[in-house]
Motif scaffolding. Structure first.
Motif, PDB file in Angstrom:
ATOM      1  N   VAL A  19       1.534  -0.453 -10.010  1.00  0.00           N
ATOM      2  CA  VAL A  19       2.885  -0.998 -10.128  1.00  0.00           C
ATOM      3  C   VAL A  19       2.792  -2.489 -10.427  1.00  0.00           C
ATOM      4  CG1 VAL A  19       5.112  -1.314  -9.004  1.00  0.00           C
ATOM      5  CG2 VAL A  19       3.726   0.714  -8.480  1.00  0.00           C
ATOM      6  N   ILE A  20       3.473  -2.932 -11.476  1.00  0.00           N
ATOM      7  CA  ILE A  20       3.521  -4.350 -11.840  1.00  0.00           C
ATOM      8  C   ILE A  20       4.727  -4.996 -11.162  1.00  0.00           C
ATOM      9  CG2 ILE A  20       3.866  -5.965 -13.769  1.00  0.00           C
ATOM     10  CD1 ILE A  20       2.419  -4.000 -15.556  1.00  0.00           C
ATOM     11  N   GLU A  21       4.516  -6.150 -10.613  1.00  0.00           N
ATOM     12  CA  GLU A  21       5.574  -6.879  -9.905  1.00  0.00           C
ATOM     13  C   GLU A  21       6.445  -7.583 -10.939  1.00  0.00           C
ATOM     14  OE1 GLU A  21       7.765  -7.298  -7.660  1.00  0.00           O
ATOM     15  OE2 GLU A  21       6.402  -7.735  -6.001  1.00  0.00           O
ATOM     16  N   SER A  22       7.454  -6.858 -11.437  1.00  0.00           N
ATOM     17  CA  SER A  22       8.316  -7.401 -12.488  1.00  0.00           C
ATOM     18  C   SER A  22       9.690  -6.750 -12.400  1.00  0.00           C
ATOM     19  CB  SER A  22       7.708  -7.120 -13.871  1.00  0.00           C
ATOM     20  OG  SER A  22       8.626  -7.398 -14.899  1.00  0.00           O
ATOM     21  N   ASP A  23      10.727  -7.561 -12.708  1.00  0.00           N
ATOM     22  CA  ASP A  23      12.088  -7.024 -12.752  1.00  0.00           C
ATOM     23  C   ASP A  23      12.327  -6.128 -13.962  1.00  0.00           C
ATOM     24  OD1 ASP A  23      13.177  -8.110 -10.432  1.00  0.00           O
ATOM     25  OD2 ASP A  23      13.529 -10.044 -11.406  1.00  0.00           O
ATOM     26  N   ASP A  24      11.516  -6.290 -15.001  1.00  0.00           N
ATOM     27  CA  ASP A  24      11.700  -5.483 -16.210  1.00  0.00           C
ATOM     28  C   ASP A  24      11.636  -3.996 -15.868  1.00  0.00           C
ATOM     29  OD1 ASP A  24      11.872  -7.662 -17.913  1.00  0.00           O
ATOM     30  OD2 ASP A  24       9.702  -7.763 -18.203  1.00  0.00           O
ATOM     31  N   GLU A  63      13.184   0.792  -9.109  1.00  0.00           N
ATOM     32  CA  GLU A  63      14.554   0.567  -8.629  1.00  0.00           C
ATOM     33  C   GLU A  63      15.573   1.316  -9.489  1.00  0.00           C
ATOM     34  OE1 GLU A  63      14.498  -3.836  -6.656  1.00  0.00           O
ATOM     35  OE2 GLU A  63      14.339  -3.744  -8.841  1.00  0.00           O
ATOM     36  N   ALA A  64      15.296   1.447 -10.789  1.00  0.00           N
ATOM     37  CA  ALA A  64      16.270   2.054 -11.701  1.00  0.00           C
ATOM     38  C   ALA A  64      16.289   3.569 -11.633  1.00  0.00           C
ATOM     39  CB  ALA A  64      15.978   1.612 -13.140  1.00  0.00           C
ATOM     40  N   ALA A  65      15.172   4.181 -11.274  1.00  0.00           N
ATOM     41  CA  ALA A  65      15.101   5.647 -11.241  1.00  0.00           C
ATOM     42  C   ALA A  65      16.087   6.193 -10.215  1.00  0.00           C
ATOM     43  CB  ALA A  65      13.689   6.094 -10.900  1.00  0.00           C
ATOM     44  N   ARG A  76      12.200   0.622   0.554  1.00  0.00           N
ATOM     45  CA  ARG A  76      11.128  -0.352   0.791  1.00  0.00           C
ATOM     46  C   ARG A  76      11.003  -1.314  -0.402  1.00  0.00           C
ATOM     47  NH1 ARG A  76       6.977  -0.158   4.556  1.00  0.00           N
ATOM     48  NH2 ARG A  76       5.176  -1.461   4.055  1.00  0.00           N
ATOM     49  N   VAL A  77      11.168  -0.785  -1.605  1.00  0.00           N
ATOM     50  CA  VAL A  77      11.105  -1.630  -2.795  1.00  0.00           C
ATOM     51  C   VAL A  77      12.232  -2.666  -2.760  1.00  0.00           C
ATOM     52  CG1 VAL A  77      11.416  -1.654  -5.312  1.00  0.00           C
ATOM     53  CG2 VAL A  77       9.949   0.075  -4.249  1.00  0.00           C
ATOM     54  N   ALA A  78      13.432  -2.235  -2.362  1.00  0.00           N
ATOM     55  CA  ALA A  78      14.585  -3.130  -2.333  1.00  0.00           C
ATOM     56  C   ALA A  78      14.394  -4.269  -1.339  1.00  0.00           C
ATOM     57  CB  ALA A  78      15.846  -2.345  -1.988  1.00  0.00           C
ATOM     58  N   GLU A  79      13.600  -4.033  -0.310  1.00  0.00           N
ATOM     59  CA  GLU A  79      13.392  -5.047   0.719  1.00  0.00           C
ATOM     60  C   GLU A  79      12.339  -6.073   0.332  1.00  0.00           C
ATOM     61  OE1 GLU A  79      12.400  -2.592   4.012  1.00  0.00           O
ATOM     62  OE2 GLU A  79      14.483  -2.062   4.482  1.00  0.00           O
ATOM     63  N   LEU A  80      11.634  -5.815  -0.769  1.00  0.00           N
ATOM     64  CA  LEU A  80      10.590  -6.746  -1.187  1.00  0.00           C
ATOM     65  C   LEU A  80      11.196  -8.033  -1.739  1.00  0.00           C
ATOM     66  CD1 LEU A  80       8.108  -4.387  -3.066  1.00  0.00           C
ATOM     67  CD2 LEU A  80       7.857  -5.329  -0.769  1.00  0.00           C
ATOM     68  N   ASP A  82       0.814  -1.218   0.000  1.00  0.00           N
ATOM     69  CA  ASP A  82       0.000   0.000   0.000  1.00  0.00           C
ATOM     70  C   ASP A  82       0.846   1.266   0.000  1.00  0.00           C
ATOM     71  OD1 ASP A  82      -2.285  -1.479  -0.072  1.00  0.00           O
ATOM     72  OD2 ASP A  82      -2.694  -1.350   2.089  1.00  0.00           O
ATOM     73  N   LYS A  83       1.937   1.286   0.755  1.00  0.00           N
ATOM     74  CA  LYS A  83       2.735   2.510   0.851  1.00  0.00           C
ATOM     75  C   LYS A  83       3.397   2.839  -0.483  1.00  0.00           C
ATOM     76  CE  LYS A  83       3.645   2.523   5.821  1.00  0.00           C
ATOM     77  NZ  LYS A  83       4.682   2.558   6.891  1.00  0.00           N
ATOM     78  N   ILE A  84       3.899   1.820  -1.162  1.00  0.00           N
ATOM     79  CA  ILE A  84       4.543   2.055  -2.461  1.00  0.00           C
ATOM     80  C   ILE A  84       3.516   2.492  -3.502  1.00  0.00           C
ATOM     81  CG2 ILE A  84       5.824   0.990  -4.354  1.00  0.00           C
ATOM     82  CD1 ILE A  84       7.131  -0.846  -2.254  1.00  0.00           C
TER      83      ILE A  84
END
Length: 623
Positions: A62-67, A86-88, A242-246, A34-36
């Motif tokens: 947000v789509i759960e994808s490494d792309d 993650e890339a931004a 937070r994204v990195a910890e997922l 929810d926070k992201i």
């Protein structure tokens, strides 16, 4: 096809996007934090509120994808991947990606990709009311997937560039540093080598970062300096952590529907109209419009700003502030083996030299006196000595020398502008020639000055005389691909406007070929033009019969019928040149004006637009 030509109404567009979104989210694992999601949603809505379609109900997911990727659906449904978060490198970089996708929605780019059979495959027709309800109305899963795939063929180069320019302006208007878009392009260009897998789909569905950076660099340079533009925030740092910890997504989770979007097919051949618009957009000038004591009458807009193609009501309707004046510039493109010839024309409903009231009455007096002595005026120019008149269309010819493999590799080598029946001739500041003044550029775009009241066009120098004429400052018009609705116009108010391009060949030219109409009050017999064309074994002279064509707009205020389209422009200092040659045969005109040799090609690759008897669109003229 535009959304209007397709018949795709806004409610249908939204419904189409909603159904495609439901299909994607049924198949594709979505990030549920929810926070992201709330952070991305708030960031996106901040941008959407400053966009050209702020009334839509945008949704950001947000789509759960490494792309590393992002895409937009019709109607304002926008998706980014976890890999992109993650890339931004900053909040402004992420905002730049979202702004680019919002730009596709604002420009309704999806409409040109949607065919009727694809709409039908999603379970509804173009006729009838807007649809409501939930996702239960989707036909079958398979037919839905077919429609989704059809929606996401790759956008063409011009649409991608347009979305970038709209996005950069959107970033700036929302308080972010638009240079972040360039830094993001640089970031992903640098990561292309080290992480080819996660970037593969991004580079399959978007132009190269280098091309995109060059496309918006000139626009960013024209934006006024503004303190406090946002580059990064603590909130973004917290979200990235937070994204990195997922937990990384499971391999092979991409659905067929999303793969079809992210692995969009190669572009097909672009129609001639699209390639011409792309050229015109690449070299679209910067117009520094000086604002006089009546700024609204200095706005650059379209002839039919009031909803009709009558010329004799534009003076009156220009004063009606309920009628929005959007920023449009007319264009036309011709091409030889060595050069592009780009005509641009800026329309104003009023030429108010001498003042709005005083100019009208003085013009009437001058016109009456001229009528009495017209037989004693061998030059035929006394009639033009009026002050105010209804309608005004003046512009320029930009000549681009072809270099390299693409249209964007060209170099502007000559410029001509029109100012009150006189063609002013210029060469680049970097390549001066004796006897010619020079022009300046920002990137590919020449800088033009448009005077207030009379609206003659010359090069922009910013000298004392030009600044003095702008009693209410300047409004800088820059091509964004979106026609901004204009307001303000007093010192201290908004001093920039984004403009869009509209082809002369699809608007004023077909009307002119009808002769006398509510748009045109005078015609000229252009007779037969001899035009050089490229033929097998060299060039060939072709005779094209034009006959009587509308040459002066209908106007009753001040000097009657004095405004002209580009094929009616002439140089009062050289009346030996046949009327229309400047527009119909720009290569020969430029060769003669600048004293060029036989290496300067005057043979056009195509003159089909001139030869074709273009049908008149029913209902385009309001009586």
């Amino acid at each position: 096809l535009s959304a209007q030509l397709l018949g795709l109404s806004e409610p249908h567009e939204i419904e189409l996007g909603r159904r495609a979104a439901a299909e994607i989210e049924f198949d594709q694992p979505m990030l549920r934090d929810d926070k992201i999601v709330d952070y991305v949603e708030r960031l996106g809505l901040r941008l959407a509120r400053k966009s050209g379609r702020s009334h839509l109900r945008y949704r950001f997911r947000v789509i759960e994808s490494d792309d590393v990727n992002a895409f937009a659906l019709p109607g304002g449904f926008i998706y980014v991947t976890r890999g992109l978060l993650e890339a931004a490198g900053s909040e402004a970089e992420l905002a730049g990606v979202l702004a680019h996708e919002i730009g596709h929605v604002v420009a309704r780019h999806h409409a040109s990709r949607i065919r009727r059979e694809q709409i039908a495959s999603l379970g509804f027709t173009l006729a009838g009311p807007a649809f409501g309800g939930g996702i239960t109305g989707i036909a079958t899963r398979q037919s839905g997937r077919a429609g989704v795939r059809g929606l996401f063929q790759k956008f063409n180069r011009e649409q991608e560039r347009e979305a970038d320019r709209l996005g950069a302006k959107n970033l700036y208007d929302a308080g972010y540093d638009p240079r972040a878009m360039i830094s993001f392009f640089e970031t992903i260009a640098g990561m292309r080598e080290s992480r080819p897998g996660v970037f593969a789909r991004f580079f399959a569905s978007h132009p190269s970062p280098e091309d995109r950076a060059g496309n918006i660099g000139d626009l960013i340079e024209t934006l006024p300096s503004r303190p406090g533009l946002i580059r990064n925030t603590d909130a973004f740092a917290r979200i990235q952590k937070r994204v990195a910890e997922l937990r990384p997504p499971a391999s092979g989770s991409s659905s067929d529907a999303v793969a079809a979007i992210l692995e969009a097919g190669e572009e097909g051949p672009e129609p001639e109209e699209a390639s011409q618009r792309e050229l015109a957009a690449l070299y679209a000038p910067l117009f520094y419009q000086a604002l006089g004591d009546q700024p609204r009458f200095d706005y650059i807009t379209n002839f039919d700003f009031d909803g009709d193609w009558r010329g004799d009501n534009n003076w009156q309707n220009a004063a009606d502030e309920k009628l929005p004046m959007k920023a449009w510039v007319y264009y036309h493109v011709q091409e030889t083996a060595t050069h592009y010839f780009l005509h641009y024309a800026a329309f104003h409903p009023r030429d108010y030299k001498g003042g709005v009231r005083r100019g009208r009455f003085l013009s009437r007096g001058i016109r009456a006196a001229v009528d009495r002595v017209s037989s004693q005026d061998p030059t035929g120019r006394a009639r033009e000595a009026v002050l105010a008149h209804e309608n005004d269309l003046e512009g320029c010819l930009v000549v681009v020398e072809k270099r390299g493999s693409g249209p964007g590799d060209g170099r502007v080598v000559f410029l001509e502008t029109l100012a009150h029946n006189e063609f002013l001739k210029y060469v680049p500041e970097s390549a001066p020639r004796e006897g010619f003044e020079t022009f300046r550029q920002v990137g590919r775009r020449v800088k033009l000055y448009v005077e207030p009241r009379g609206h003659g066009i010359a090069v922009y120098t910013g000298d004392e005389q030009q600044r003095k004429s702008a009693v209410n400052g300047f409004r800088l018009y820059t091509f964004t691909g979106n026609a901004d609705e204009q307001r303000g116009g007093r010192k201290g108010e908004s001093d920039t406007a984004g403009y869009d391009l509209v082809p002369l060949s699809a608007t004023l030219w077909p009307l002119a070929k009808q002769g006398l109409t509510p748009t045109f009050a005078e015609t000229h017999d252009y007779g037969t033009f001899l035009i050089d064309v490229v033929a097998e074994g060299g060039k060939q002279e072709r005779a094209i019969r034009l006959g009587h064509v509308g040459s002066a707009f209908r106007g009753t205020v001040g000097g009657a019928n004095l405004a002209r389209p580009p094929w009616g422009w002439f140089d009062g200092k050289n009346r030996d040149i046949p009327l229309g040659q400047w527009y119909f045969d720009p290569a020969r005109t430029v060769r003669d004006h600048f004293g060029l040799g036989p290496e300067f090609s005057t043979a056009y690759l195509s003159v089909e637009w001139l030869e074709a008897a273009q049908p008149f669109a029913p209902g385009i003229v309001s009586q």
